[in-house]
Design an enzyme around this catalytic site. Structure first.
Site, PDB file in Angstrom:
ATOM      1  N   HIS A   1       0.724  -1.116  -0.149  1.00 24.88           N
ATOM      2  CA  HIS A   1      -0.066  -0.244   0.135  1.00 24.88           C
ATOM      3  C   HIS A   1       0.625   0.937  -0.238  1.00 24.88           C
ATOM      4  O   HIS A   1       0.070   2.059  -0.929  1.00 24.88           O
ATOM      5  CB  HIS A   1      -0.975   0.139   1.202  1.00 24.88           C
ATOM      6  CG  HIS A   1      -2.224  -0.644   0.928  1.00 24.88           C
ATOM      7  ND1 HIS A   1      -3.051  -0.246   0.741  1.00 24.88           N
ATOM      8  CD2 HIS A   1      -2.291  -2.246   0.985  1.00 24.88           C
ATOM      9  CE1 HIS A   1      -4.794  -1.001   1.017  1.00 24.88           C
ATOM     10  NE2 HIS A   1      -3.330  -2.179   0.655  1.00 24.88           N
TER      11      HIS A   1
ATOM     12  N   ASP B   1      -4.709   6.479   2.806  1.00 20.35           N
ATOM     13  CA  ASP B   1      -5.289   5.414   2.072  1.00 20.35           C
ATOM     14  C   ASP B   1      -6.599   5.756   2.201  1.00 20.35           C
ATOM     15  O   ASP B   1      -6.655   5.441   3.776  1.00 20.35           O
ATOM     16  CB  ASP B   1      -4.179   3.967   2.761  1.00 20.35           C
ATOM     17  CG  ASP B   1      -3.981   2.944   2.434  1.00 20.35           C
ATOM     18  OD1 ASP B   1      -5.510   2.425   2.521  1.00 20.35           O
ATOM     19  OD2 ASP B   1      -3.834   2.220   1.703  1.00 20.35           O
TER      20      ASP B   1
END
Length: 450
Positions: free
Chosen positions: A19, A117
């Site tokens: 990520h 995120d």
């Protein structure tokens, strides 16, 4: 347009799986495009050390800050699924808040924007408290984002755990998802442990993302036009700003195990490249099946396999097979090499995008999360790969898949489809492309233009 004098953007990275790296890639691009904007990038020390130590040059207006991983001193892991994620997430809001205070003090600049995120659903409230825009980055594909945004409707339609016997029903009521079946959905939506910490996190994320100032993803509008149109109607702004790999030159990485020199000796589009990413690990019996299929087919291969897993391979396998096993491969460069003809993969989004950029058809062995829905899109919608028979690695299934992709007309058609998708993707990141326009919209939000 009015612009803030000294913009200061806080960036929250999710420090697990892959990520943080793509988030840093887009932050590097934003920072290069807006040198007067300060970016404070927060992740764990382990994650930051990993992504900032590549040869990717970081613009001077990005500063990395470490946040605690949430693991108490002396803590003994009990082996619960996503245990490390749960520990991190339980203290993440407080740790990120402290981090912002430190970055504001260090820089002398008030916070002007929050990029996170998408997993950090709590950032919506933090942005509201600070009076700044919230720009979440969803690291996977539009199809999985849509499934999370529609979780409540899916649960109303099928009931919680009410999908047994209905697994092959398609999601005709969700735009762009008419070829996706219930069984292809990520766990935690209508099947699996809906009460797990991670399932609740994803559910909350799907509920709050439409309230963000803008949601952006590493894809391009033309790949999923119906899903794109629908998500634009659901979100305040929904911005496809990728594929990153085509928009910016990827950082050069060392080929320490000689993969590219080995590929130079192979015939065009003949080699199988095998990698299941950083998290997914096939069980020992599937590793054996894969080895036996490679040996029987004599397809040349590069297999990225951690050293500790080699113990599961059949004795003498490498002496009889036509390939090399390496603990790590420069995947982007390998997939871009003309000798590679097929990619055997878990089907994570980053790997899928790299396969599109390389023009390499895929054989999917899905494990969890978005892998199945990605595989369904690859096989049925985009027609650029196949899911391995029965969804697990068997000797016959792999041999059949290799033959299909490397030797049959269907494999040739997949390559043609890939080159067309890549052409459209390259146009999207070109000067007047949709992803470039969306990047400029994102940049304006980041710089405080209105």
């Amino acid at each position: 347009m009015a612009q803030l004098v000294n913009p200061h953007v806080a960036v929250f990275a999710f420090p697990f799986s892959t990520h943080a790296a793509p988030l840093l890639t887009i932050i590097n691009r934003l920072a290069s495009s807006s040198p007067k904007t300060m970016f404070s990038f927060f992740s764990t020390a382990q994650s930051n050390n990993s992504i900032f130590c590549t040869s990717q040059s970081t613009p001077p207006n990005i500063k990395a800050y470490n946040v605690d991983d949430g693991v108490p001193e002396g803590y003994v892991f009990v082996g619960k699924p996503q245990e490390d994620i749960e520990l991190f997430m339980r203290v993440a809001p407080q740790n990120f808040s402290k981090g912002i205070e430190m970055a504001v003090e260090d820089s002398g600049r008030k916070l002007s924007c929050l990029i996170t995120d998408a997993f950090f659903w709590f950032a919506k409230e933090m942005a509201l408290e600070n009076g700044v825009p919230w720009l979440p980055f969803y690291t996977a594909a539009a199809c999985s984002l849509s499934s999370h945004v529609y979780t409540d409707l899916l649960r109303e339609t099928y009931g919680v755990g009410g999908t047994v016997g209905r697994e092959d029903e398609t999601l005709n009521f969700i735009p762009g998802m008419s070829n996706v079946r219930i069984r292809d959905l990520p766990e935690g939506i209508v099947f699996g442990n809906l009460e797990s910490f991670f399932s609740k996190l994803l559910h909350k994320m799907g509920q709050v993302l439409p309230e963000a100032t803008a949601v952006f993803i590493n894809s391009f509008e033309e790949l999923d036009p119906d899903i794109t149109t629908d998500l634009k109607s659901k979100c305040k702004q929904y911005l496809n700003v990728g594929p990153f790999i085509l928009a910016t030159q990827p950082p050069s990485v060392p080929d320490s195990h000689g993969c590219l020199a080995w590929l130079d000796k192979q015939k065009p589009a003949t080699v199988a490249y095998i990698s299941f990413g950083s998290i997914a690990v096939p069980p020992p019996n599937e590793l054996v099946a894969l080895a036996e299929a490679l040996e029987a087919s004599q397809v040349p291969f590069i297999w990225s396999l951690r050293d500790k897993l080699k113990v599961h391979l059949p004795n003498g396998f490498l002496d009889k097979a036509n390939g090399i096993i390496v603990p790590w491969a420069p995947q982007t460069d390998v997939l871009a090499h003309g000798a590679v003809g097929v990619f055997i993969t878990h089907g994570g989004w980053n790997s899928l995008v790299e396969s599109i950029a390389g023009g390499v058809p895929m054989i999917f062995r899905p494990f969890f999360g978005d892998h199945r829905v990605n595989g369904r899109m690859v096989e049925v919608v985009w027609e650029i790969g196949v899911i391995v028979e029965s969804g697990v690695l068997t000797k016959d299934g792999i041999i059949s898949g290799l033959d299909l992709v490397l030797a049959q007309e269907k494999g040739k058609k997949m390559r043609e489809n890939l080159w067309e998708i890549k052409r459209v993707a390259q146009t999207s990141v070109g000067a007047k492309g949709s992803s470039t326009e969306n990047f400029n919209k994102l940049l304006a939000l980041v710089c405080g233009q209105n």
